[in-house]
Design a protein around this motif. Structure first.
Motif, short mmCIF file in Angstrom:
data_model
loop_
_atom_site.label_atom_id
_atom_site.label_comp_id
_atom_site.label_asym_id
_atom_site.label_seq_id
_atom_site.Cartn_x
_atom_site.Cartn_y
_atom_site.Cartn_z
N THR A 67 124.18 57.76 118.35
CA THR A 67 124.50 56.09 119.67
C THR A 67 125.53 56.67 120.29
OG1 THR A 67 126.74 56.08 118.20
CG2 THR A 67 124.69 54.61 117.34
N ALA A 68 126.51 57.91 120.47
CA ALA A 68 127.17 58.09 121.26
C ALA A 68 126.53 58.24 123.34
CB ALA A 68 128.47 59.12 121.04
N ILE A 69 125.07 59.10 122.65
CA ILE A 69 124.72 60.01 123.94
C ILE A 69 123.67 58.30 124.04
CG2 ILE A 69 122.61 61.30 124.65
CD1 ILE A 69 123.29 62.82 122.41
N PRO A 70 123.12 57.50 123.68
CA PRO A 70 122.32 56.44 124.87
C PRO A 70 123.41 55.80 124.94
CG PRO A 70 121.32 56.41 122.88
CD PRO A 70 122.86 57.19 122.58
N ALA A 71 124.96 55.34 124.76
CA ALA A 71 125.78 54.56 124.77
C ALA A 71 126.05 54.93 126.80
CB ALA A 71 126.92 54.24 124.14
N VAL A 72 126.22 56.57 126.61
CA VAL A 72 126.80 56.82 127.58
C VAL A 72 125.87 57.31 128.78
CG1 VAL A 72 127.29 59.18 128.71
CG2 VAL A 72 129.12 57.99 126.57
N ALA A 73 124.62 57.05 127.96
CA ALA A 73 123.47 57.26 129.30
C ALA A 73 123.36 55.78 130.18
CB ALA A 73 122.23 57.81 128.49
N PHE A 74 123.62 54.64 128.96
CA PHE A 74 123.57 53.34 129.40
C PHE A 74 124.69 53.35 131.22
CE2 PHE A 74 126.28 49.36 129.49
CZ PHE A 74 125.68 48.62 129.80
N GLY A 75 125.66 54.02 130.39
CA GLY A 75 126.91 53.71 131.60
C GLY A 75 126.49 54.48 132.96
N LEU A 76 126.39 55.81 132.54
CA LEU A 76 125.73 56.60 133.35
C LEU A 76 124.04 55.75 134.67
CD1 LEU A 76 125.48 59.82 131.87
CD2 LEU A 76 126.76 59.04 133.57
N TRP A 77 123.15 54.97 133.45
CA TRP A 77 121.91 53.73 134.49
C TRP A 77 123.11 53.09 134.95
CZ3 TRP A 77 121.66 49.23 133.75
CH2 TRP A 77 119.68 48.38 133.65
N LEU A 78 123.56 52.23 134.83
CA LEU A 78 124.28 51.39 135.40
C LEU A 78 125.01 51.44 136.83
CD1 LEU A 78 125.23 48.26 135.40
CD2 LEU A 78 127.51 48.73 134.05
N VAL A 97 130.50 51.80 124.75
CA VAL A 97 130.58 52.89 124.03
C VAL A 97 131.53 52.47 123.06
CG1 VAL A 97 132.49 54.74 124.54
CG2 VAL A 97 130.28 54.44 126.47
N LEU A 98 133.12 51.86 122.88
CA LEU A 98 133.62 51.97 121.66
C LEU A 98 132.53 51.01 120.16
CD1 LEU A 98 137.09 50.30 123.81
CD2 LEU A 98 136.23 53.13 123.05
N ILE A 99 131.97 50.19 120.94
CA ILE A 99 131.31 49.31 119.00
C ILE A 99 130.17 50.65 119.16
CG2 ILE A 99 129.60 47.43 118.96
CD1 ILE A 99 131.28 46.20 121.11
N LEU A 103 131.57 51.57 114.54
CA LEU A 103 130.93 50.79 113.60
C LEU A 103 130.26 51.73 113.13
CD1 LEU A 103 130.09 47.53 115.30
CD2 LEU A 103 132.04 47.92 114.09
N PRO A 104 129.23 52.73 113.24
CA PRO A 104 128.42 52.93 112.65
C PRO A 104 129.46 54.50 111.85
CG PRO A 104 127.80 53.04 114.62
CD PRO A 104 128.86 52.82 114.66
N LEU A 105 130.30 54.80 112.07
CA LEU A 105 130.93 55.62 111.31
C LEU A 105 131.50 55.77 110.15
CD1 LEU A 105 134.22 56.62 113.74
CD2 LEU A 105 132.29 57.86 112.92
N ARG A 106 131.97 54.38 109.42
CA ARG A 106 131.66 54.43 108.16
C ARG A 106 129.97 54.05 107.78
NH1 ARG A 106 135.22 49.71 105.27
NH2 ARG A 106 133.87 49.39 103.68
N PHE A 107 129.03 53.63 107.64
CA PHE A 107 128.13 53.72 107.26
C PHE A 107 127.76 55.47 106.97
CE2 PHE A 107 123.61 55.19 108.43
CZ PHE A 107 122.79 54.61 106.41
N PHE A 108 127.89 55.93 108.14
CA PHE A 108 127.29 57.84 108.22
C PHE A 108 128.67 58.19 107.02
CE2 PHE A 108 125.17 57.64 112.06
CZ PHE A 108 124.22 57.48 111.94
N LYS A 109 129.68 58.43 106.89
CA LYS A 109 130.47 58.67 106.38
C LYS A 109 130.24 57.99 104.76
CE LYS A 109 136.25 59.74 105.43
NZ LYS A 109 137.11 59.39 106.03
N GLY A 110 129.77 57.11 104.82
CA GLY A 110 129.56 56.86 103.24
C GLY A 110 128.38 57.32 102.88
N TRP A 111 127.66 57.64 104.16
CA TRP A 111 126.00 57.96 103.69
C TRP A 111 125.97 59.63 102.78
CZ3 TRP A 111 122.98 61.89 107.12
CH2 TRP A 111 121.99 61.75 106.72
N LEU A 112 127.32 60.24 103.76
CA LEU A 112 127.79 61.67 103.78
C LEU A 112 128.22 61.76 102.03
CD1 LEU A 112 128.58 63.13 106.09
CD2 LEU A 112 126.68 63.92 105.26
N VAL A 113 129.35 61.62 101.46
CA VAL A 113 129.86 61.22 100.10
C VAL A 113 128.96 60.80 99.11
CG1 VAL A 113 131.52 59.64 99.00
CG2 VAL A 113 131.91 60.71 101.13
#
Length: 145
Positions: A67-78, A97-99, A103-113
């Motif tokens: 998610t971070a790469i596409p979010a930053v790409a949005f800012g660069l495109w803009l 970028v913040l959202i 938000l996905p951190l909780r999902f990925f942490k749960g998935w790894l645990v």
């Protein structure tokens, strides 16, 4: 099927399903988190001790790659397409970028645990020495090919 010491049996849980619900990887009903990203000490339903869980920096890595790469790409495109003033980046790009990175951190942490529990992952250990009757291998010689 997982069985505890007291004889209680639990159906195996899919790590992605457990992560989406932020549920216990053993019973699928208890809470995995006690806050937004803090792992609870144990399951409030089945009592599974979550001390085995150590996702380390894994969730941050997966968020950066998904998610971070596409979010930053949005800012660069803009910036490159419209050349907006700086205040517009604060209004549009910063929340995106913040959202998308929080938000996905909780999902990925749960998935790894959950994956650690399902696959019984644990810290690596050195191999035990071979039996006394077996000849010692020369560490400098190449292994079998």
């Amino acid at each position: 099927m997982t069985e505890t010491r007291d004889g209680t049996r639990y159906e195996p849980q899919a790590p992605l399903s457990v992560a989406a619900r932020s549920a216990c990887p053993r019973c699928g009903r208890g809470h995995l988190f006690k806050g937004f990203l803090n792992i609870a000490p144990r399951c409030d339903v089945c009592g599974l001790d979550f001390s085995f869980a150590d996702p380390a920096d894994g969730p941050a890595f997966f968020v950066m790659m998904t998610t971070a790469i596409p979010a930053v790409a949005f800012g660069l495109w803009l910036e490159l397409t419209y050349d907006p003033p700086l205040w517009l980046h604060f209004v549009l790009t910063l929340p995106v970028v913040l959202i998308t990175c929080t938000l996905p951190l909780r999902f990925f942490k749960g998935w790894l645990v959950a994956s650690q529990y399902v696959h019984r992952a644990e810290e690596g250990r050195l191999a035990r020495p071979a039996a006394a009757s077996a000849p010692a291998a020369n560490p400098d010689s190449p292994g079998p090919r």
